[in-house]
Design an enzyme around this catalytic site. Structure first.
Site, PDB file in Angstrom:
ATOM      1  N   TYR A 129       0.921  -2.022 -12.208  1.00  6.20           N
ATOM      2  CA  TYR A 129      -0.459  -2.061 -12.695  1.00  6.20           C
ATOM      3  C   TYR A 129      -0.579  -1.467 -14.097  1.00  6.20           C
ATOM      4  CZ  TYR A 129      -0.909  -2.837  -7.700  1.00  6.20           C
ATOM      5  OH  TYR A 129      -0.744  -3.334  -6.439  1.00  6.20           O
TER       6      TYR A 129
ATOM      7  N   GLU B 143       4.016  -6.701   1.856  1.00  6.28           N
ATOM      8  CA  GLU B 143       3.606  -7.066   0.495  1.00  6.28           C
ATOM      9  C   GLU B 143       3.633  -5.849  -0.434  1.00  6.28           C
ATOM     10  OE1 GLU B 143      -0.358  -8.580   1.025  1.00  6.28           O
ATOM     11  OE2 GLU B 143       0.295 -10.323   2.174  1.00  6.28           O
TER      12      GLU B 143
ATOM     13  N   TYR C 208      -9.192   4.924 -12.886  1.00  5.67           N
ATOM     14  CA  TYR C 208      -9.065   5.680 -11.626  1.00  5.67           C
ATOM     15  C   TYR C 208      -8.836   7.171 -11.859  1.00  5.67           C
ATOM     16  CZ  TYR C 208      -7.372   0.917 -10.536  1.00  5.67           C
ATOM     17  OH  TYR C 208      -7.195  -0.431 -10.443  1.00  5.67           O
TER      18      TYR C 208
ATOM     19  N   ARG D 237       3.505  -1.508  -5.780  1.00  8.90           N
ATOM     20  CA  ARG D 237       3.726  -0.253  -6.495  1.00  8.90           C
ATOM     21  C   ARG D 237       5.064   0.413  -6.161  1.00  8.90           C
ATOM     22  NH1 ARG D 237      -0.796   2.849  -8.035  1.00  8.90           N
ATOM     23  NH2 ARG D 237      -1.963   1.699  -6.441  1.00  8.90           N
TER      24      ARG D 237
ATOM     25  N   GLY E  87       0.755  -1.245   0.000  1.00  6.26           N
ATOM     26  CA  GLY E  87       0.000   0.000   0.000  1.00  6.26           C
ATOM     27  C   GLY E  87       0.783   1.290   0.000  1.00  6.26           C
TER      28      GLY E  87
ATOM     29  N   CYS F 252     -12.346   2.756 -29.553  1.00  9.96           N
ATOM     30  CA  CYS F 252     -13.595   3.446 -29.860  1.00  9.96           C
ATOM     31  C   CYS F 252     -14.418   3.750 -28.618  1.00  9.96           C
ATOM     32  CB  CYS F 252     -14.394   2.559 -30.799  1.00  9.96           C
ATOM     33  SG  CYS F 252     -14.310   0.837 -30.254  1.00  9.96           S
TER      34      CYS F 252
HETATM   35  N1  LLP Z   1      -1.323  -7.070  -0.826  1.00 11.62           N
HETATM   36  C1  LLP Z   1      -2.629  -7.185  -1.133  1.00 11.62           C
HETATM   37  C2  LLP Z   1      -3.448  -8.166  -0.430  1.00 11.62           C
HETATM   38  C3  LLP Z   1      -3.172  -6.375  -2.152  1.00 11.62           C
HETATM   39  O1  LLP Z   1      -4.459  -6.509  -2.474  1.00 11.62           O
HETATM   40  C4  LLP Z   1      -2.349  -5.443  -2.831  1.00 11.62           C
HETATM   41  C5  LLP Z   1      -2.900  -4.589  -3.881  1.00 11.62           C
HETATM   42  C6  LLP Z   1      -0.984  -5.358  -2.458  1.00 11.62           C
HETATM   43  C7  LLP Z   1      -0.511  -6.185  -1.451  1.00 11.62           C
HETATM   44  C8  LLP Z   1      -0.024  -4.423  -3.130  1.00 11.62           C
HETATM   45  O2  LLP Z   1      -0.367  -3.096  -2.919  1.00 11.62           O
HETATM   46  P1  LLP Z   1       0.618  -1.922  -3.384  1.00 11.62           P
HETATM   47  O3  LLP Z   1       1.864  -2.001  -2.533  1.00 11.62           O
HETATM   48  O4  LLP Z   1       0.930  -2.093  -4.808  1.00 11.62           O
HETATM   49  O5  LLP Z   1      -0.156  -0.690  -3.117  1.00 11.62           O
HETATM   50  N2  LLP Z   1      -4.785  -1.492  -9.787  1.00 11.62           N
HETATM   51  C9  LLP Z   1      -4.684  -0.441  -8.794  1.00 11.62           C
HETATM   52  C10 LLP Z   1      -4.082  -0.941  -7.510  1.00 11.62           C
HETATM   53  C11 LLP Z   1      -4.822  -2.102  -6.916  1.00 11.62           C
HETATM   54  C12 LLP Z   1      -4.145  -2.655  -5.708  1.00 11.62           C
HETATM   55  C13 LLP Z   1      -4.776  -3.952  -5.307  1.00 11.62           C
HETATM   56  N3  LLP Z   1      -4.127  -4.593  -4.214  1.00 11.62           N
HETATM   57  C14 LLP Z   1      -3.904   0.725  -9.378  1.00 11.62           C
HETATM   58  O6  LLP Z   1      -3.504   0.653 -10.546  1.00 11.62           O
HETATM   59  O7  LLP Z   1      -3.716   1.741  -8.714  1.00 11.62           O
END
Ligand code: LLP
Length: 419
Positions: A371, A273, A316, A276, A239, A342
């Protein structure tokens, strides 16, 4: 982004001119910098250096084999949400006991695959799932290591589509019912309770929501201890946000300090985890301008990448900086950068003040390593784009561009329809 820089008037990725790659592989393509990936992983992992921890890169951000292989070499584990991601992780050489499996909709065959592989733990998101995992483990003669994903009901103050830790979200088990779920899990024969987990959202630029979630997990852990349930792994999810535009997210060491301080002497192994923050700013999307349409109300630059290649702006309203690959002019203009699909929702930028673009110019859509490719699709029968990794003065195609034949793989026309 130290490894995507202009030398004279040309954008380079490490020591390679982006234009040269475009000439060799065509457009559009995603381009990753190995040095940036390594720097990001080391900065994140290193921030927790004095803590017993396992960083499990979140495959959904970018599951390309070369990237997973690189991260494995740096010591990363993997956070997965599907059998497909497990398959990729194992193929990249990641040890199964470094893999954690989250997701609200794990299917029986995916659970079996994970049990047979011997993953580190299942992050359970419902009581029904707990029952199914117990049954599948019994059937296979295994004991399933589990954590319960707790929904701590904190607002991560991010885009509603990517916030996951609120009561109204579908994720996890709310912190009040979680205690009961743990007690139920303890009674199950084929399940071993090993962890506690949360993930509150993505692109979070403030430390407070993480701290609040951790407090709520700690309270629950104390309650668990008082009923004799000991937790070995505390999984904080991912996150942590990145800079796309003007955001000022905490640096990994500030994030680490907040978590480690709150954990104090708790005898747990920390799991993280991140997705991004590792790959987001390690990748860019290169596209070529096709047509310049100067309207009375709006100007459009039509480019060869569309919403099927990069969905984030459409889904988004996400901002991605767009820069020329070769600087030719200072002249500025306000325009929409749109793709060939389109739909009016097919845009990479709207009302963007940017350097004027001529037909044939190459553009770099920045901060698209996370992503980007992983959310791409074949919509409008558009072949998926190539992916390239640069290391020093060399570049490698890590995924070939799809051809038309790839678009029909697996399709059959029933004989009755054939003349
Ligand atoms: N762990 C779990 C259980 C998750 O659902 C996610 C992301 C992460 C870790 C990794 O989160 P990060 O560190 O990347 O924030 N498609 C969206 C983002 C969706 C994130 C879903 N879960 C975007 O392009 O912004």
């Amino acid at each position: 982004m130290h490894h995507f820089q202009y030398h004279h008037d040309e954008l380079f990725c490490e020591d390679v001119a982006v234009r040269e790659i475009a000439d060799a592989v065509g457009t559009p393509f995603y381009l990753y910098s190995r040095a940036t990936l390594e720097r990001h992983f080391r900065a994140f992992d290193g921030a927790f250096a004095n803590t017993d921890r396992l960083v499990c890169f979140s495959a959904k951000a970018n599951a390309s084999l070369a990237i997973l292989t690189l991260l494995n070499r740096l010591g990363s584990g993997l956070d997965i949400v599907s059998g497909g991601e497990l398959f990729r992780g194992l193929k990249a050489g990641i040890a199964p006991d470094k893999i954690v499996y989250s997701g609200v909709g794990k299917k029986s065959d995916e659970i079996d695959f994970a049990l047979q592989s011997g993953i580190l733990m299942f992050n359970i998101e419902s009581v029904d799932e707990l029952d199914l995992i117990n049954r599948r483990a019994g059937e296979l003669g295994k004991k399933a290591p589990i954590a319960i994903r707790v929904n701590p009901d904190v607002d991560p103050k991010t885009h509603p589509y990517i916030s996951t830790g609120l009561k109204k979200n579908k994720f996890g088990i709310d912190v009040v019912t979680a205690l009961e779920a743990y007690k139920a899990a303890r009674k199950l024969e084929n399940v071993a309770v090993v962890g506690i987990d949360c993930h509150i959202g993505s692109q979070i630029t403030d430390l407070k929501p993480f701290a609040d979630a951790l407090e709520s997990l700690k309270t629950l852990m104390h309650e668990l201890k008082s009923v004799g349930i000991d937790i070995r792994y505390l999984d904080m999810g991912g996150g942590l946000g990145i800079t796309y535009d003007q955001e000022l997210p905490p640096a990994p060491d500030e994030y680490a300090r907040a978590i480690v301080t709150a954990l104090k002497e708790l005898p747990v192994k920390l799991i993280l985890e991140p997705g991004r923050v590792i790959v987001g700013n390690a990748g860019i999307l290169i596209t070529r301008a096709l047509y310049r349409k100067m309207g009375t109300e709006k100007n459009f630059f039509v480019v060869d990448a569309g919403m099927n290649d990069l969905l984030r702006p459409t889904l988004y309203q996400a901002f991605h900086a767009i820069q020329p690959v070769v600087l030719k002019t200072d002249q500025k203009l306000t325009a929409d950068v749109v793709g060939p699909i389109c739909e009016t929702s097919d845009f990479l930028a709207r009302d963007r003040e940017m350097v004027d673009v001529r037909n044939g110019d190459l553009l770099a859509v920045m901060s698209t390593g996370a992503y980007g490719f992983s959310m791409s699709s074949n919509y409008c029968s558009r072949p998926r784009v190539a992916e390239v990794m640069v290391s020093g003065d060399r570049f490698y195609v890590i995924r070939a561009r799809q051809g038309y034949e790839d678009l029909v793989v697996g399709e059959t026309v029933p004989p009755l329809l054939e003349a």
